[in-house]
Design a protein around this motif. Structure first.
Motif, PDB file in Angstrom:
ATOM      1  N   ASP A 457      28.762  49.501  87.311  1.00  0.00           N
ATOM      2  CA  ASP A 457      29.044  49.966  85.950  1.00  0.00           C
ATOM      3  C   ASP A 457      29.910  48.958  85.195  1.00  0.00           C
ATOM      4  N   ALA A 460      27.670  46.124  84.209  1.00  0.00           N
ATOM      5  CA  ALA A 460      26.714  46.510  83.163  1.00  0.00           C
ATOM      6  C   ALA A 460      27.285  46.261  81.765  1.00  0.00           C
ATOM      7  N   ILE A 461      28.580  46.425  81.597  1.00  0.00           N
ATOM      8  CA  ILE A 461      29.207  46.199  80.290  1.00  0.00           C
ATOM      9  C   ILE A 461      29.106  44.723  79.905  1.00  0.00           C
ATOM     10  N   THR A 462      29.440  43.832  80.849  1.00  0.00           N
ATOM     11  CA  THR A 462      29.342  42.394  80.597  1.00  0.00           C
ATOM     12  C   THR A 462      27.894  41.970  80.405  1.00  0.00           C
ATOM     13  N   LYS A 464      25.545  43.264  78.879  1.00  0.00           N
ATOM     14  CA  LYS A 464      24.996  43.493  77.535  1.00  0.00           C
ATOM     15  C   LYS A 464      24.906  42.196  76.735  1.00  0.00           C
ATOM     16  N   ALA A 465      25.703  41.201  77.104  1.00  0.00           N
ATOM     17  CA  ALA A 465      25.711  39.931  76.386  1.00  0.00           C
ATOM     18  C   ALA A 465      24.805  38.888  77.019  1.00  0.00           C
ATOM     19  N   SER A 466      24.094  39.235  78.093  1.00  0.00           N
ATOM     20  CA  SER A 466      23.300  38.234  78.808  1.00  0.00           C
ATOM     21  C   SER A 466      22.033  38.845  79.378  1.00  0.00           C
ATOM     22  N   ALA A 470      21.683  40.928  82.897  1.00  0.00           N
ATOM     23  CA  ALA A 470      21.109  42.270  82.817  1.00  0.00           C
ATOM     24  C   ALA A 470      19.954  42.425  83.798  1.00  0.00           C
ATOM     25  N   HIS A 473      21.340  42.466  87.341  1.00  0.00           N
ATOM     26  CA  HIS A 473      22.008  43.754  87.534  1.00  0.00           C
ATOM     27  C   HIS A 473      20.989  44.849  87.824  1.00  0.00           C
ATOM     28  N   LYS A 474      19.893  44.856  87.099  1.00  0.00           N
ATOM     29  CA  LYS A 474      18.840  45.860  87.305  1.00  0.00           C
ATOM     30  C   LYS A 474      18.266  45.756  88.717  1.00  0.00           C
ATOM     31  N   HIS A 509      29.148  37.971  86.216  1.00  0.00           N
ATOM     32  CA  HIS A 509      30.076  38.843  85.496  1.00  0.00           C
ATOM     33  C   HIS A 509      31.397  38.128  85.212  1.00  0.00           C
TER      34      HIS A 509
END
Length: 557
Positions: A457, A460-462, A464-466, A470, A473-474, A509
């Motif tokens: 989690d 996931a916030i970081t 959003k800019a890449s 992303a 992360h998925k 991250h």
């Protein structure tokens, strides 16, 4: 090349990426403010660069030796150890009640990196002491703490960990060492232990061994193991080293690296010892020491990556070969794309390993300060990643450092080969990296994945800019879901690629967070996202294959 302590990089991570100020904001570590930490790092850097770094090659060329039952360490090592002890570096994180500084683990870890980069062989001694101090503090009686802690913290005495036996390596429960009660409350310890780092030496006035052994009526396996303090010299009534105990060094191992660190085969022949904790509580006490050591060994791997990176960069900036392929180039091999790619991998992986290790240390500090179950779980989850990725990075970056040197890297005089030889053991001791990975997908996912998902989690916030982060992360989320639904041997089959994928995604991250603060860090972050981290999709796919493919081939057995 002269080693330079990377305190600017460490400070940037603490200030801008990992929010290290949270540690000093707690009551437990209020004295560890920014000014104090900066002063401590500066002093540690001075010690590492001026007094310890010159000993690194000396220890490699002039190994510790056993002469007539006495271990003689490498020239300069007793003086180097004395400088570490007198500076208070051994007891940085120890309780102030017994003479320690009471500093947080994150600062201790940062200092340990500097000492290990300077001279890994020598720095292994205080690392063993730090783990023993923590185990005795947590589990020993008041009397044992009062006797041993002040001397261990000051460095007057040093400590070791005695787990392994010829037939009992990772399977500690198979040990055969025994402990029999004496009439005075002590125990007679008999058995042989192998691979004992700094098992004997001439740097300290006494050597305190923590030894695992089994009481006569104890059950088999790990449940029947107890832990004992067994000193080389039995303390007299005044607490000073007295009569020699019934133990001896059988031999010193001839090793691939870490030549300056005496690794002993120890024989206990009815040696006098005192129980630490309750009967059968040996593994719980020893795990306190080992968990400390696992982060410490991850830091050791990081330290050798930093040393290899500095050496390779210096060489590449001075070595002229062929014509420069770029306009306005220097003519040195640093101009060549493949050399630069190797150096970029070395730099990115070193920075990622450092961030993971220091994040783990901060989590340990906050877990201690806040008694927060979520932070305790976070620290526990990061520990095997810090150990395994930190030490894999040490060996991999050291190997790339040899490659950057070319043929000169294979020649001992350049020092590049020593770094690889010294780093290689770190992926093996204190639990092999395979064991760390199985711990990650086993015990550390036993909470239903809560700790893993909490970290995911954050990422996931970081992300959003890449788009790259992303996507990685998925893939990691999907691999985590698969692990949670798989049988344990299927998890074990994919444990190592899963751990590496998690480390690389964490790296993206951290590096992105740093690049958001400092534009000069953006090229390295972009490189990591597009090259090392590009492997995450394949690693996650490999992690989810299960065990069946591994048993389809008989491997010629």
């Amino acid at each position: 090349m002269t080693y330079r302590a990377p305190i600017t990089e460490i400070q940037f991570l603490l200030d801008h990426v990992l929010d290290g100020a949270r540690v000093a904001a707690s009551d437990a570590f209020a004295e560890a403010d920014a000014e104090t930490c900066a002063a401590i790092l500066a002093e540690a850097a001075k010690l590492a660069e001026t007094q310890l770094a010159p000993l690194n090659t000396v220890g490699d060329l002039h190994p510790a030796r056993l002469e007539n039952g006495i271990v003689r360490t490498s020239p300069g090592f007793p003086e180097g150890y004395k400088a570490i002890a007198e500076g208070g570096w051994i007891g940085m994180a120890a309780d102030t009640e017994f003479g320690g500084m009471g500093m947080p683990m994150v600062l201790t870890s940062a200092v340990n990196e500097l000492l290990a980069s300077a001279c890994l062989s020598l720095s292994l001694n205080p690392l063993m002491c730090q783990g023993q101090i923590e185990a005795i503090t947590a589990h020993a009686s008041d009397a044992l703490r009062a006797l041993y802690l002040p001397k261990l913290i000051s460095g007057e005495w040093s400590g070791t960990m005695n787990l392994t036996e010829p037939q009992a390596g990772s399977d500690v429960g198979a040990l055969s060492s025994k402990a029999e009660a004496n009439d005075d409350g002590s125990f007679a310890i008999t058995g042989q232990k192998i691979f004992i780092s700094w098992g004997d030496h001439d740097c300290a006035g006494n050597i305190v061994h923590l030894v695992l052994a089994r009481l006569p009526d104890a059950p088999g396996g790990t449940k029947g193991i107890s832990l004992f303090i067994v000193p080389k010299f039995i303390p007299d009534a005044s607490g000073k080293p007295g009569a020699a105990n019934s133990l001896r060094v059988v031999s010193l191992e001839h090793k691939m690296g870490l030549h300056g660190s005496p690794t002993a085969v120890m024989s206990y022949e009815g040696a006098t010892g005192w129980m630490v904790g309750a009967p059968g509580g040996g593994m719980a006490a020893m795990f306190t020491m080992m968990n400390n050591a696992r982060l410490g060994v991850g830091i050791q791997g990081l330290s050798q990556a930093e040393l290899a990176l500095q050496k390779a960069l210096a060489f590449a900036a001075e070595r002229k070969q062929g014509r420069s392929p770029i306009k306005g180039g220097t003519g040195m091999i640093l101009d060549h794309a493949d050399v630069r790619r190797n150096l970029m991998v070395m730099k990115s992986q070193t920075q990622v390993a450092r961030a993971i290790c220091l994040d783990c240390a901060i989590s340990l500090d906050l877990a201690h300060a806040q008694s927060d179950p979520a932070m305790i779980a976070r620290a526990a989850f990061l520990t095997p990643i810090a150990k395994a990725f930190g030490t894999d990075t040490g060996a991999e970056v050291a190997s790339l450092g040899i490659q950057v040197h070319g043929g000169m890297g294979y020649i001992e005089e350049t020092g590049a080969a020593q770094i690889y030889r010294d780093a290689r053991i770190t992926a093996i001791y204190e639990g092999t990296n395979g064991i760390q990975a199985m711990d990650l997908v086993g015990r550390k996912l036993a909470d239903g994945g809560a700790a893993a998902r909490a970290l995911l989690d954050e990422i996931a916030i970081t992300a959003k800019a890449s788009p790259e982060l992303a996507a990685a992360h998925k893939a990691l989320v999907a691999a985590t879901d698969w692990m949670l639904g798989a049988e344990m041997n299927d998890r074990a089959a994919g444990a190592q690629p899963y751990l590496r994928a998690f480390a690389l995604v964490l790296g993206g991250h951290y590096l992105l967070k740093g690049a958001a603060i400092d534009d000069s860090r953006k090229p390295l972050a972009d490189f990591h996202l597009r090259q090392p981290m590009a492997a995450v999709a394949g690693l996650c796919a490999a992690a989810c294959q299960g065990a069946a493919p591994l048993y389809a081939d008989a491997l010629g057995a």
